[in-house]
Scaffold this motif. Structure first.
Motif, PDB file in Angstrom:
ATOM      1  N   GLU A 199      50.602  47.366  48.119  1.00  0.00           N
ATOM      2  CA  GLU A 199      50.836  48.342  47.055  1.00  0.00           C
ATOM      3  C   GLU A 199      50.299  47.824  45.726  1.00  0.00           C
ATOM      4  O   GLU A 199      49.628  48.556  44.981  1.00  0.00           O
ATOM      5  CB  GLU A 199      52.335  48.634  46.949  1.00  0.00           C
ATOM      6  N   THR A 200      50.582  46.568  45.414  1.00  0.00           N
ATOM      7  CA  THR A 200      50.095  45.976  44.167  1.00  0.00           C
ATOM      8  C   THR A 200      48.577  45.887  44.160  1.00  0.00           C
ATOM      9  O   THR A 200      47.922  46.189  43.157  1.00  0.00           O
ATOM     10  CB  THR A 200      50.715  44.581  43.978  1.00  0.00           C
ATOM     11  N   TRP A 201      48.011  45.443  45.274  1.00  0.00           N
ATOM     12  CA  TRP A 201      46.558  45.334  45.362  1.00  0.00           C
ATOM     13  C   TRP A 201      45.890  46.700  45.220  1.00  0.00           C
ATOM     14  O   TRP A 201      44.885  46.837  44.509  1.00  0.00           O
ATOM     15  CB  TRP A 201      46.167  44.701  46.696  1.00  0.00           C
ATOM     16  N   LEU A 202      46.440  47.712  45.872  1.00  0.00           N
ATOM     17  CA  LEU A 202      45.836  49.039  45.841  1.00  0.00           C
ATOM     18  C   LEU A 202      45.904  49.654  44.453  1.00  0.00           C
ATOM     19  O   LEU A 202      44.940  50.294  43.990  1.00  0.00           O
ATOM     20  CB  LEU A 202      46.537  49.937  46.864  1.00  0.00           C
ATOM     21  N   ARG A 203      47.021  49.486  43.762  1.00  0.00           N
ATOM     22  CA  ARG A 203      47.141  50.023  42.407  1.00  0.00           C
ATOM     23  C   ARG A 203      46.151  49.334  41.459  1.00  0.00           C
ATOM     24  O   ARG A 203      45.537  49.983  40.611  1.00  0.00           O
ATOM     25  CB  ARG A 203      48.575  49.854  41.896  1.00  0.00           C
ATOM     26  N   ALA A 204      45.998  48.032  41.630  1.00  0.00           N
ATOM     27  CA  ALA A 204      45.032  47.328  40.793  1.00  0.00           C
ATOM     28  C   ALA A 204      43.597  47.715  41.154  1.00  0.00           C
ATOM     29  O   ALA A 204      42.735  47.841  40.275  1.00  0.00           O
ATOM     30  CB  ALA A 204      45.229  45.817  40.935  1.00  0.00           C
ATOM     31  N   TYR A 205      43.333  47.923  42.426  1.00  0.00           N
ATOM     32  CA  TYR A 205      41.987  48.305  42.869  1.00  0.00           C
ATOM     33  C   TYR A 205      41.590  49.652  42.283  1.00  0.00           C
ATOM     34  O   TYR A 205      40.429  49.863  41.902  1.00  0.00           O
ATOM     35  CB  TYR A 205      41.951  48.353  44.395  1.00  0.00           C
ATOM     36  N   GLN A 206      42.528  50.572  42.195  1.00  0.00           N
ATOM     37  CA  GLN A 206      42.247  51.898  41.668  1.00  0.00           C
ATOM     38  C   GLN A 206      42.421  51.998  40.156  1.00  0.00           C
ATOM     39  O   GLN A 206      42.295  53.078  39.588  1.00  0.00           O
ATOM     40  CB  GLN A 206      43.146  52.933  42.355  1.00  0.00           C
ATOM     41  N   GLY A 207      42.716  50.888  39.512  1.00  0.00           N
ATOM     42  CA  GLY A 207      42.852  50.887  38.074  1.00  0.00           C
ATOM     43  C   GLY A 207      44.128  51.509  37.555  1.00  0.00           C
ATOM     44  O   GLY A 207      44.195  51.917  36.387  1.00  0.00           O
ATOM     45  N   LEU A 208      45.176  51.574  38.377  1.00  0.00           N
ATOM     46  CA  LEU A 208      46.439  52.174  37.974  1.00  0.00           C
ATOM     47  C   LEU A 208      47.425  51.153  37.435  1.00  0.00           C
ATOM     48  O   LEU A 208      48.489  51.529  36.956  1.00  0.00           O
ATOM     49  CB  LEU A 208      47.079  52.903  39.168  1.00  0.00           C
ATOM     50  N   SER A 209      47.092  49.879  37.532  1.00  0.00           N
ATOM     51  CA  SER A 209      47.982  48.825  37.050  1.00  0.00           C
ATOM     52  C   SER A 209      47.150  47.746  36.378  1.00  0.00           C
ATOM     53  O   SER A 209      46.055  47.402  36.851  1.00  0.00           O
ATOM     54  CB  SER A 209      48.790  48.228  38.207  1.00  0.00           C
ATOM     55  N   SER A 247      48.842  44.804  35.244  1.00  0.00           N
ATOM     56  CA  SER A 247      49.629  43.569  35.271  1.00  0.00           C
ATOM     57  C   SER A 247      48.930  42.467  36.057  1.00  0.00           C
ATOM     58  O   SER A 247      49.024  41.290  35.715  1.00  0.00           O
ATOM     59  CB  SER A 247      51.008  43.844  35.875  1.00  0.00           C
ATOM     60  N   ALA A 248      48.227  42.833  37.136  1.00  0.00           N
ATOM     61  CA  ALA A 248      47.460  41.871  37.929  1.00  0.00           C
ATOM     62  C   ALA A 248      46.118  42.505  38.268  1.00  0.00           C
ATOM     63  O   ALA A 248      45.904  42.990  39.385  1.00  0.00           O
ATOM     64  CB  ALA A 248      48.221  41.479  39.201  1.00  0.00           C
ATOM     65  N   PRO A 249      45.196  42.568  37.311  1.00  0.00           N
ATOM     66  CA  PRO A 249      43.945  43.322  37.508  1.00  0.00           C
ATOM     67  C   PRO A 249      43.017  42.661  38.520  1.00  0.00           C
ATOM     68  O   PRO A 249      43.096  41.461  38.782  1.00  0.00           O
ATOM     69  CB  PRO A 249      43.331  43.333  36.105  1.00  0.00           C
ATOM     70  N   LEU A 250      42.142  43.486  39.080  1.00  0.00           N
ATOM     71  CA  LEU A 250      41.093  43.024  39.981  1.00  0.00           C
ATOM     72  C   LEU A 250      39.738  43.243  39.316  1.00  0.00           C
ATOM     73  O   LEU A 250      39.496  44.295  38.720  1.00  0.00           O
ATOM     74  CB  LEU A 250      41.143  43.791  41.311  1.00  0.00           C
ATOM     75  N   PHE A 251      38.857  42.251  39.444  1.00  0.00           N
ATOM     76  CA  PHE A 251      37.540  42.332  38.832  1.00  0.00           C
ATOM     77  C   PHE A 251      36.427  42.481  39.870  1.00  0.00           C
ATOM     78  O   PHE A 251      35.306  42.836  39.517  1.00  0.00           O
ATOM     79  CB  PHE A 251      37.288  41.095  37.971  1.00  0.00           C
ATOM     80  N   SER A 253      34.922  47.525  44.997  1.00  0.00           N
ATOM     81  CA  SER A 253      33.870  48.311  45.628  1.00  0.00           C
ATOM     82  C   SER A 253      34.079  49.777  45.257  1.00  0.00           C
ATOM     83  O   SER A 253      34.616  50.084  44.196  1.00  0.00           O
ATOM     84  CB  SER A 253      33.890  48.107  47.142  1.00  0.00           C
ATOM     85  N   GLY A 254      33.692  50.699  46.151  1.00  0.00           N
ATOM     86  CA  GLY A 254      33.770  52.115  45.856  1.00  0.00           C
ATOM     87  C   GLY A 254      35.095  52.731  46.293  1.00  0.00           C
ATOM     88  O   GLY A 254      36.092  52.050  46.528  1.00  0.00           O
ATOM     89  N   ILE A 255      35.088  54.056  46.406  1.00  0.00           N
ATOM     90  CA  ILE A 255      36.276  54.813  46.786  1.00  0.00           C
ATOM     91  C   ILE A 255      36.637  54.506  48.241  1.00  0.00           C
ATOM     92  O   ILE A 255      35.787  54.519  49.120  1.00  0.00           O
ATOM     93  CB  ILE A 255      36.027  56.318  46.608  1.00  0.00           C
ATOM     94  N   ILE A 256      37.906  54.224  48.487  1.00  0.00           N
ATOM     95  CA  ILE A 256      38.372  53.901  49.837  1.00  0.00           C
ATOM     96  C   ILE A 256      38.479  55.189  50.656  1.00  0.00           C
ATOM     97  O   ILE A 256      39.208  56.110  50.283  1.00  0.00           O
ATOM     98  CB  ILE A 256      39.718  53.175  49.791  1.00  0.00           C
ATOM     99  N   GLN A 257      37.773  55.245  51.765  1.00  0.00           N
ATOM    100  CA  GLN A 257      37.784  56.414  52.625  1.00  0.00           C
ATOM    101  C   GLN A 257      38.853  56.328  53.716  1.00  0.00           C
ATOM    102  O   GLN A 257      39.456  57.328  54.073  1.00  0.00           O
ATOM    103  CB  GLN A 257      36.413  56.597  53.277  1.00  0.00           C
TER     104      GLN A 257
END
Length: 433
Positions: free
Chosen positions: A189-199, A201-205, A208-212
């Motif tokens: 949940e934390t990883w997915l929110r950061a991946y989509q730019g919704l969080s 607190s623990a960003p991802l740099f 890739s693209g949109i998860i299908q």
């Protein structure tokens, strides 16, 4: 509606007058019909055989190759790295050695709200597709623990082998993201929110693209597995597209790795009708309970919340198989001497065929059902089969409510004077709100 609630409506139609008079007794037959409809759903007469709506997947049209020596070497490299470093660093080094874009995410969360805080670590590696512009991606995830809090080291080791297999191929049309977490659903949940730019607190740099679509792997401690369990329910009643579930079960049969809904196989065809009915009823109740309470069954659940089709494939250990020690056992990646007992190689090939089918998709899943019930493997109930039962029971409550409101409401609201009709109608609409 005003004609039904007014005295003029009763004078104009004897049917409305009779309906109001016997409304108290009409609710019981409606409730009974709805209940009988629900009880009839486990009967095979209502079932339909599953089929593919999305023919672009082309499941089972390729020859699977997972299990080559290089894939086994990736497993051994992970085992060696785990002995000299912590889990996150070991996964990161293995992914980086395969040429994947890797990143480690450290995060914290409330394990028990307002009582206890916990920390976790996610590691992901992204395989860039050579024939695409990184607009779309597929996710394969594994947690260090299963949904039953067992060790999932076998699932992580298999994911490393799959990453090595995928890095050697050039036909991918989408990026493939391999994610390993040590906090189960909370980590994903934390990883997915950061991946989509919704969080933040623990960003991802590294993204890739949109998860299908997404796939979760769970292999509890065992040397051999007799099959796979398919879990497709998410939180809030979300379901994976039915084509996804059908495709996984189809390719699993081709690889001699049966995939059962919730890990439950069908009863024998020679069983009595009552045995079949009871098994189907238990399967339906299990799905209804999962969706009604919003409980999840694996790492795939957070993806469904964000409208990403995802399922969990969980290994079913062979009966009486000894549990081996953590990090010390070897998964069998070759065919065994007993052909009816699938090996971990067949699990890998099943996932490989699933990845190839998802790679063939031209667009997001949309043609098949998103609202369904599965009474048995390879059988389904569409929304048009079970919704009438709910409609009948809701209609029973509505008729009973209208009767109680009419009989027990203020006398001035039950009069037929023109001045009170509007008041009665407004009160009725207010009751509906």
């Amino acid at each position: 509606m005003s004609l039904v609630l007014s005295g003029q409506g009763e004078k104009a139609s004897p049917l409305l007058r009779a309906a109001r008079k016997y409304s108290a007794y009409l609710s019981y037959p409606l409730a009974l019909c709805g209940l009988l409809w629900l009880l009839a759903l486990p009967y095979s007469y209502f079932w339909r055989r599953v089929y593919f709506s999305e023919n672009a997947m082309l499941p089972g049209q390729v020859q699977t190759i997972f299990g080559a020596p290089s894939h086994l070497d990736a497993i051994k490299q992970l085992d060696t790295a785990l002995q000299t470093a912590d889990r996150a660093q070991a996964i990161e080094s293995v992914f980086a050695g395969m040429g994947l874009d890797t990143e480690v995410q450290h995060f914290s969360y409330d394990k028990v709200p307002r009582v206890e805080n916990a920390t976790g670590t996610n590691v992901h590696g992204i395989l860039k597709a050579r024939r695409s512009d990184s607009v779309e991606a597929l996710v394969i995830a594994a947690s260090w623990t299963t949904a039953d809090n067992d060790s999932n080291v076998n699932g992580v080791r298999l994911l490393a082998g799959l990453a090595k297999y995928a890095s050697e191929q050039t036909y991918w049309a989408r990026d493939i993201v391999f994610v390993v977490t040590d906090s189960g659903e909370m980590g994903i949940e934390t990883w997915l929110r950061a991946y989509q730019g919704l969080s933040t607190s623990a960003p991802l740099f590294v993204r890739s693209g949109i998860i299908q679509a997404a796939l979760s792997i769970e292999l509890p401690p065992a040397k051999m597995y007799s099959g796979l369990g398919v879990y497709f329910e998410g939180k809030g009643g979300q379901l994976a597209n039915l084509d996804y579930v059908n495709m996984v079960q189809y390719v699993s049969r081709l690889e001699r790795m049966p995939a059962y809904l919730h890990g439950v196989s069908d009863v024998s065809r020679k069983s009595s009708w009552w045995t079949k009915y009871r098994a189907a009823a238990q399967m339906l109740l299990r799905q209804v309970r999962t969706q009604a309470f919003g409980s999840s069954a694996g790492v795939h659940a957070p993806f469904l919340r964000y409208r990403i089709d995802a399922i969990t494939l969980a290994g079913i250990p062979r009966a009486n198989d000894p549990v081996f020690a953590l990090f010390k056992s070897q998964i069998v990646f070759a065919d065994t001497d007993v052909p009816d007992i699938p090996s971990a190689q067949q699990i890998g090939r099943t996932i490989e065929a699933t990845m190839r089918s998802l790679n063939n998709l031209l667009e997001r899943f949309h043609q098949s059902f998103f609202f369904y019930m599965l009474p048995a493997n390879q059988r389904y109930l569409s929304i048009g089969d079970y919704v009438p039962a709910a409609v009948l029971m809701v209609a029973s409550l509505l008729v009973q409510a209208m009767h109680l409101w009419w009989m027990q409401g203020p006398k001035e609201l039950r009069s037929d004077s023109p001045q009170t009709r509007i008041t009665r109608i407004n009160a009725y609409y207010a009751l509906l709100r």
